[in-house]
Write a protein that holds these residues in place. Structure first.
Motif, PDB file in Angstrom:
ATOM      1  N   LEU A 176      49.452  25.447  32.237  1.00  0.00           N
ATOM      2  CA  LEU A 176      49.005  25.651  30.905  1.00  0.00           C
ATOM      3  C   LEU A 176      50.146  25.067  29.973  1.00  0.00           C
ATOM      4  N   GLY A 177      49.655  24.961  28.673  1.00  0.00           N
ATOM      5  CA  GLY A 177      50.508  24.588  27.524  1.00  0.00           C
ATOM      6  C   GLY A 177      49.858  24.767  26.391  1.00  0.00           C
ATOM      7  N   ALA A 178      50.616  25.075  25.253  1.00  0.00           N
ATOM      8  CA  ALA A 178      50.078  25.226  23.874  1.00  0.00           C
ATOM      9  C   ALA A 178      51.228  25.118  22.905  1.00  0.00           C
ATOM     10  N   SER A 179      51.031  24.549  21.915  1.00  0.00           N
ATOM     11  CA  SER A 179      52.173  24.403  20.741  1.00  0.00           C
ATOM     12  C   SER A 179      51.423  24.837  19.428  1.00  0.00           C
ATOM     13  N   LEU A 180      52.576  25.054  18.702  1.00  0.00           N
ATOM     14  CA  LEU A 180      52.111  25.371  17.102  1.00  0.00           C
ATOM     15  C   LEU A 180      52.357  24.124  16.361  1.00  0.00           C
ATOM     16  N   ALA A 181      52.286  24.194  15.215  1.00  0.00           N
ATOM     17  CA  ALA A 181      52.491  22.993  14.294  1.00  0.00           C
ATOM     18  C   ALA A 181      53.895  22.347  14.287  1.00  0.00           C
ATOM     19  N   ASP A 182      54.875  23.222  14.477  1.00  0.00           N
ATOM     20  CA  ASP A 182      56.435  22.990  14.806  1.00  0.00           C
ATOM     21  C   ASP A 182      56.630  22.684  15.803  1.00  0.00           C
ATOM     22  N   PRO A 218      41.672  20.741  27.511  1.00  0.00           N
ATOM     23  CA  PRO A 218      40.409  20.065  27.282  1.00  0.00           C
ATOM     24  C   PRO A 218      40.154  18.770  26.636  1.00  0.00           C
ATOM     25  N   ARG A 219      41.184  18.103  25.865  1.00  0.00           N
ATOM     26  CA  ARG A 219      41.098  17.045  25.498  1.00  0.00           C
ATOM     27  C   ARG A 219      42.465  16.498  25.376  1.00  0.00           C
ATOM     28  N   ALA A 220      42.735  15.010  24.999  1.00  0.00           N
ATOM     29  CA  ALA A 220      44.006  14.186  25.015  1.00  0.00           C
ATOM     30  C   ALA A 220      44.539  14.388  23.496  1.00  0.00           C
ATOM     31  N   GLY A 221      45.982  13.964  23.372  1.00  0.00           N
ATOM     32  CA  GLY A 221      46.482  14.492  22.064  1.00  0.00           C
ATOM     33  C   GLY A 221      47.325  15.488  21.993  1.00  0.00           C
ATOM     34  N   ASP A 222      47.342  16.277  20.985  1.00  0.00           N
ATOM     35  CA  ASP A 222      48.361  17.275  20.855  1.00  0.00           C
ATOM     36  C   ASP A 222      47.926  18.501  21.678  1.00  0.00           C
ATOM     37  N   PHE A 223      48.770  19.545  21.355  1.00  0.00           N
ATOM     38  CA  PHE A 223      48.607  21.023  22.217  1.00  0.00           C
ATOM     39  C   PHE A 223      48.360  21.821  21.288  1.00  0.00           C
ATOM     40  N   ILE A 224      47.944  21.500  20.171  1.00  0.00           N
ATOM     41  CA  ILE A 224      47.486  22.588  19.168  1.00  0.00           C
ATOM     42  C   ILE A 224      46.065  22.942  19.334  1.00  0.00           C
ATOM     43  N   PHE A 225      45.694  24.282  19.838  1.00  0.00           N
ATOM     44  CA  PHE A 225      44.540  24.424  20.018  1.00  0.00           C
ATOM     45  C   PHE A 225      43.892  25.636  19.137  1.00  0.00           C
ATOM     46  N   GLY A 226      42.561  25.522  18.682  1.00  0.00           N
ATOM     47  CA  GLY A 226      42.124  26.535  17.779  1.00  0.00           C
ATOM     48  C   GLY A 226      41.159  27.442  18.761  1.00  0.00           C
ATOM     49  N   ASP A 227      40.503  28.324  17.978  1.00  0.00           N
ATOM     50  CA  ASP A 227      39.916  29.328  18.849  1.00  0.00           C
ATOM     51  C   ASP A 227      38.785  28.688  19.847  1.00  0.00           C
ATOM     52  N   THR A 228      37.987  27.816  19.299  1.00  0.00           N
ATOM     53  CA  THR A 228      36.986  27.227  20.049  1.00  0.00           C
ATOM     54  C   THR A 228      37.562  26.797  21.357  1.00  0.00           C
ATOM     55  N   GLU A 229      38.738  25.848  21.344  1.00  0.00           N
ATOM     56  CA  GLU A 229      39.118  25.211  22.451  1.00  0.00           C
ATOM     57  C   GLU A 229      39.945  26.237  23.030  1.00  0.00           C
ATOM     58  N   ILE A 230      40.329  27.079  22.844  1.00  0.00           N
ATOM     59  CA  ILE A 230      41.062  28.302  23.711  1.00  0.00           C
ATOM     60  C   ILE A 230      39.663  28.935  24.511  1.00  0.00           C
TER      61      ILE A 230
END
Length: 237
Positions: free
Chosen positions: A93-99, A61-73
């Motif tokens: 698809l793809g999603a990351s944690l802070a680490d 949904p946006r540029a930048g990192d792949f750390i997504f919160g509930d709204t973005e999910i």
């Protein structure tokens, strides 16, 4: 000799048509490829759904990192729904944690929403600290393939990692090299035993209308999918 499939990434209608004309086996449908690819518009998805080549929509949904919160999910779930309604074959698809490890909980939610659709894990994989562990996560989540440069800027630079991933994955999922894949660089990648590759098959073109550049509506130059480049790379496979 095993046939190697060609996936071409596109971000507009002209690119979509050029990829189909050139003989692409599958389309990765995006917007904003200059940012690594974002979710395509509903109109572009609907156009791709009418094409004779299967298309997978990038869900980002946006540029930048792949750390997504509930709204973005929740937004991404709606985008998956739109891809399904447009008749697309799958999603990316793809999603990351802070680490930088894969966010398995987020990906489980997204893959559940995309049930009965094809699923590619995108280059969020290239950020992970442990590729072997991330490979196992992707397999457990039911992904068909991982799009990866082997953790490097280009797939050619990540050749050793891609070779290892292909060996580790075996028949459980496909490792699809992407980033900087061209006619000049594809040869060694084919030697790893991959069954598909990902490329933009694009050429650089200038923006002729200087006023568009001056007002910030267009960049000085842009990349455009070229049917002849698609055709040449497909022939090399």
């Amino acid at each position: 000799m095993t046939r190697v499939l060609l996936e071409v990434c596109v971000d507009d209608a002209a690119g979509l048509r050029a990829a189909v004309e050139g003989g692409a086996d599958r389309i990765e449908l995006c917007s904003a490829l200059s940012l690594g690819g974002l979710t395509p518009t509903a109109g572009l998805m609907q156009l791709a759904g009418r094409m004779p080549v299967p298309a997978y929509a990038m869900i980002r949904p946006r540029a930048g990192d792949f750390i997504f919160g509930d709204t973005e999910i929740a937004m991404m779930e709606a985008e998956i729904d739109a891809a399904r309604q447009a008749g697309l074959a799958g999603v990316v698809l793809g999603a990351s944690l802070a680490d930088r490890c894969l966010d398995a909980a987020c990906l489980a939610r997204l893959t559940h929403r995309a049930v009965h659709m094809g699923r590619t894990l995108h280059r969020a994989f290239d950020l992970v600290p442990d590729q072997a562990a991330a490979l196992d996560t992707a397999i457990d989540l039911g992904f068909e393939r991982i799009l990866t440069s082997g953790g490097e800027k280009t797939a050619a630079e990540g050749l050793a990692a891609i070779t290892d991933l292909v060996r580790r994955a075996g028949s459980r999922l496909s490792i699809m090299p992407g980033s900087g894949v061209t006619l000049a660089t594809v040869g060694p990648l084919l030697g790893t035993g991959v069954s598909e590759v990902h490329a933009s098959c694009s050429v650089t073109v200038p923006t002729d209308d200087r006023r568009l550049v001056e007002l910030g509506f267009a960049p000085e130059t842009a990349r455009r999918t070229d049917a002849a480049v698609v055709r040449a790379l497909k022939a090399a496979l």
